[in-house]
Design a protein around this motif. Structure first.
Motif, PDB file in Angstrom:
ATOM      1  N   ASP A   1      89.534  43.104 136.130  1.00  0.00           N
ATOM      2  CA  ASP A   1      88.903  41.795 135.914  1.00  0.00           C
ATOM      3  C   ASP A   1      88.433  41.606 134.481  1.00  0.00           C
ATOM      4  O   ASP A   1      88.061  40.502 134.088  1.00  0.00           O
ATOM      5  CB  ASP A   1      87.709  41.604 136.855  1.00  0.00           C
ATOM      6  N   LYS A   2      88.437  42.679 133.698  1.00  0.00           N
ATOM      7  CA  LYS A   2      87.937  42.607 132.326  1.00  0.00           C
ATOM      8  C   LYS A   2      89.033  42.865 131.290  1.00  0.00           C
ATOM      9  O   LYS A   2      88.746  43.122 130.134  1.00  0.00           O
ATOM     10  CB  LYS A   2      86.787  43.592 132.142  1.00  0.00           C
ATOM     11  N   ILE A   3      90.281  42.806 131.736  1.00  0.00           N
ATOM     12  CA  ILE A   3      91.399  43.052 130.825  1.00  0.00           C
ATOM     13  C   ILE A   3      92.122  41.736 130.554  1.00  0.00           C
ATOM     14  O   ILE A   3      92.479  41.008 131.472  1.00  0.00           O
ATOM     15  CB  ILE A   3      92.395  44.069 131.425  1.00  0.00           C
ATOM     16  N   PHE A   4      92.319  41.441 129.283  1.00  0.00           N
ATOM     17  CA  PHE A   4      93.035  40.251 128.865  1.00  0.00           C
ATOM     18  C   PHE A   4      94.212  40.659 127.996  1.00  0.00           C
ATOM     19  O   PHE A   4      94.117  41.607 127.221  1.00  0.00           O
ATOM     20  CB  PHE A   4      92.125  39.324 128.052  1.00  0.00           C
ATOM     21  N   VAL A   5      95.313  39.951 128.126  1.00  0.00           N
ATOM     22  CA  VAL A   5      96.485  40.203 127.297  1.00  0.00           C
ATOM     23  C   VAL A   5      96.673  39.020 126.373  1.00  0.00           C
ATOM     24  O   VAL A   5      96.770  37.880 126.818  1.00  0.00           O
ATOM     25  CB  VAL A   5      97.745  40.407 128.167  1.00  0.00           C
ATOM     26  N   LEU A   6      96.674  39.302 125.084  1.00  0.00           N
ATOM     27  CA  LEU A   6      96.917  38.287 124.071  1.00  0.00           C
ATOM     28  C   LEU A   6      98.273  38.551 123.452  1.00  0.00           C
ATOM     29  O   LEU A   6      98.641  39.697 123.215  1.00  0.00           O
ATOM     30  CB  LEU A   6      95.857  38.354 122.973  1.00  0.00           C
TER      31      LEU A   6
ATOM     32  N   ILE B   1      95.026  35.984 134.037  1.00  0.00           N
ATOM     33  CA  ILE B   1      94.281  36.129 132.789  1.00  0.00           C
ATOM     34  C   ILE B   1      95.156  36.499 131.592  1.00  0.00           C
ATOM     35  O   ILE B   1      94.658  36.849 130.553  1.00  0.00           O
ATOM     36  CB  ILE B   1      93.101  37.120 132.947  1.00  0.00           C
ATOM     37  N   TYR B   2      96.468  36.371 131.711  1.00  0.00           N
ATOM     38  CA  TYR B   2      97.306  36.538 130.537  1.00  0.00           C
ATOM     39  C   TYR B   2      97.040  35.349 129.613  1.00  0.00           C
ATOM     40  O   TYR B   2      96.942  34.216 130.055  1.00  0.00           O
ATOM     41  CB  TYR B   2      98.781  36.485 130.883  1.00  0.00           C
ATOM     42  N   ILE B   3      96.964  35.610 128.346  1.00  0.00           N
ATOM     43  CA  ILE B   3      96.802  34.537 127.385  1.00  0.00           C
ATOM     44  C   ILE B   3      97.896  34.703 126.343  1.00  0.00           C
ATOM     45  O   ILE B   3      97.869  35.655 125.561  1.00  0.00           O
ATOM     46  CB  ILE B   3      95.412  34.594 126.706  1.00  0.00           C
ATOM     47  N   LEU B   4      98.863  33.823 126.355  1.00  0.00           N
ATOM     48  CA  LEU B   4      99.962  33.897 125.406  1.00  0.00           C
ATOM     49  C   LEU B   4      99.994  32.607 124.594  1.00  0.00           C
ATOM     50  O   LEU B   4      99.986  31.515 125.160  1.00  0.00           O
ATOM     51  CB  LEU B   4     101.299  34.088 126.118  1.00  0.00           C
ATOM     52  N   PHE B   5     100.027  32.733 123.288  1.00  0.00           N
ATOM     53  CA  PHE B   5     100.035  31.568 122.412  1.00  0.00           C
ATOM     54  C   PHE B   5     101.425  31.311 121.890  1.00  0.00           C
ATOM     55  O   PHE B   5     102.152  32.242 121.576  1.00  0.00           O
ATOM     56  CB  PHE B   5      99.097  31.800 121.224  1.00  0.00           C
TER      57      PHE B   5
ATOM     58  N   PHE C   1      94.223  43.172 124.800  1.00  0.00           N
ATOM     59  CA  PHE C   1      95.364  43.947 124.322  1.00  0.00           C
ATOM     60  C   PHE C   1      96.477  43.017 123.868  1.00  0.00           C
ATOM     61  O   PHE C   1      96.723  41.979 124.479  1.00  0.00           O
ATOM     62  CB  PHE C   1      95.928  44.841 125.440  1.00  0.00           C
ATOM     63  N   ASP C   2      97.183  43.416 122.831  1.00  0.00           N
ATOM     64  CA  ASP C   2      98.398  42.739 122.405  1.00  0.00           C
ATOM     65  C   ASP C   2      99.554  43.344 123.199  1.00  0.00           C
ATOM     66  O   ASP C   2      99.430  44.454 123.735  1.00  0.00           O
ATOM     67  CB  ASP C   2      98.596  42.945 120.898  1.00  0.00           C
ATOM     68  N   VAL C   3     100.672  42.659 123.253  1.00  0.00           N
ATOM     69  CA  VAL C   3     101.833  43.175 123.974  1.00  0.00           C
ATOM     70  C   VAL C   3     102.709  44.003 123.036  1.00  0.00           C
ATOM     71  O   VAL C   3     102.812  45.219 123.175  1.00  0.00           O
ATOM     72  CB  VAL C   3     102.654  42.032 124.621  1.00  0.00           C
ATOM     73  N   ASP C   4     103.338  43.336 122.076  1.00  0.00           N
ATOM     74  CA  ASP C   4     104.331  43.980 121.219  1.00  0.00           C
ATOM     75  C   ASP C   4     103.705  45.025 120.302  1.00  0.00           C
ATOM     76  O   ASP C   4     102.873  44.709 119.465  1.00  0.00           O
ATOM     77  CB  ASP C   4     105.056  42.935 120.372  1.00  0.00           C
ATOM     78  N   GLY C   5     104.100  46.271 120.497  1.00  0.00           N
ATOM     79  CA  GLY C   5     103.591  47.350 119.661  1.00  0.00           C
ATOM     80  C   GLY C   5     102.279  47.948 120.139  1.00  0.00           C
ATOM     81  O   GLY C   5     101.799  48.909 119.564  1.00  0.00           O
TER      82      GLY C   5
ATOM     83  N   LEU D   1     105.147  42.276 131.998  1.00  0.00           N
ATOM     84  CA  LEU D   1     103.761  42.673 132.269  1.00  0.00           C
ATOM     85  C   LEU D   1     103.542  42.913 133.759  1.00  0.00           C
ATOM     86  O   LEU D   1     102.892  43.886 134.141  1.00  0.00           O
ATOM     87  CB  LEU D   1     102.790  41.622 131.744  1.00  0.00           C
ATOM     88  N   GLN D   2     104.101  42.072 134.609  1.00  0.00           N
ATOM     89  CA  GLN D   2     103.946  42.254 136.053  1.00  0.00           C
ATOM     90  C   GLN D   2     104.552  43.582 136.507  1.00  0.00           C
ATOM     91  O   GLN D   2     103.987  44.258 137.357  1.00  0.00           O
ATOM     92  CB  GLN D   2     104.623  41.119 136.815  1.00  0.00           C
ATOM     93  N   GLU D   3     105.695  43.940 135.953  1.00  0.00           N
ATOM     94  CA  GLU D   3     106.378  45.167 136.369  1.00  0.00           C
ATOM     95  C   GLU D   3     105.780  46.429 135.766  1.00  0.00           C
ATOM     96  O   GLU D   3     105.748  47.475 136.410  1.00  0.00           O
ATOM     97  CB  GLU D   3     107.862  45.074 136.032  1.00  0.00           C
TER      98      GLU D   3
END
Length: 108
Positions: free
Chosen positions: A68-73, A100-104, A12-16, A89-91
Motif C-alpha cells: 500500500d506504500k509502494i508507488f511506481v513512477l 497506484i502506478y503513476i506513469l507520465f 520506484f522508477d521502472v527502467d534501470g 509490472l503485473q507479471e
C-alpha cells in the motif's frame, strides 16, 4: 535496507531500477548514437519494455514491503510502451497494486 524502508512511502522508477535497461541486447547507459537509440518504430510497435529482465534484488525488497506504500513512477512516449510496462509490472512485481502506478507521458 528493508528495515529502513518499512513503514515509509517509497517511489520506484521502472527502467534501470526495477528492470535492467537493455536495448538490442546491450545494456543501455543513456547515451545515444545512431546505432543504439530506440527508434520510433520500436517505441510504437516493438516489445522493448515487455522483454526487460526484472532485477531480483528489487523483487525481493518489494516483496518484503507494504504494498500500500509502494508507488511506481515512470515515463512513457507511446501507448504501446505504457501497455507493456503495465503488463510487465503485473507479471514481475505482482505485489504492487495496479491502481497506484503513476506513469507520465513525455511530449516531444
Amino acid at each position: 535496507m528493508i528495515e529502513k524502508l518499512k513503514d515509509k512511502y517509497i517511489f520506484f522508477d521502472v527502467d534501470g531500477t526495477l528492470s535492467e535497461y537493455r536495448y538490442k541486447d546491450m545494456l543501455y547507459g543513456g547515451r545515444c548514437s545512431e546505432f543504439d537509440c530506440q527508434s520510433l518504430e520500436d517505441l510504437l510497435f516493438g516489445n522493448l519494455f515487455y522483454t526487460a529482465r526484472p532485477l531480483k534484488t528489487m523483487q525481493n525488497i518489494i516483496n518484503n514491503l507494504d504494498s500500500d506504500k509502494i508507488f511506481v513512477l515512470g515515463t512513457v512516449t507511446t501507448n504501446n510502451e505504457i501497455e507493456q510496462k503495465y503488463r510487465w509490472l503485473q507479471e514481475n512485481y505482482p505485489s504492487i497494486k495496479k491502481k497506484i502506478y503513476i506513469l507520465f507521458s513525455l511530449q516531444c
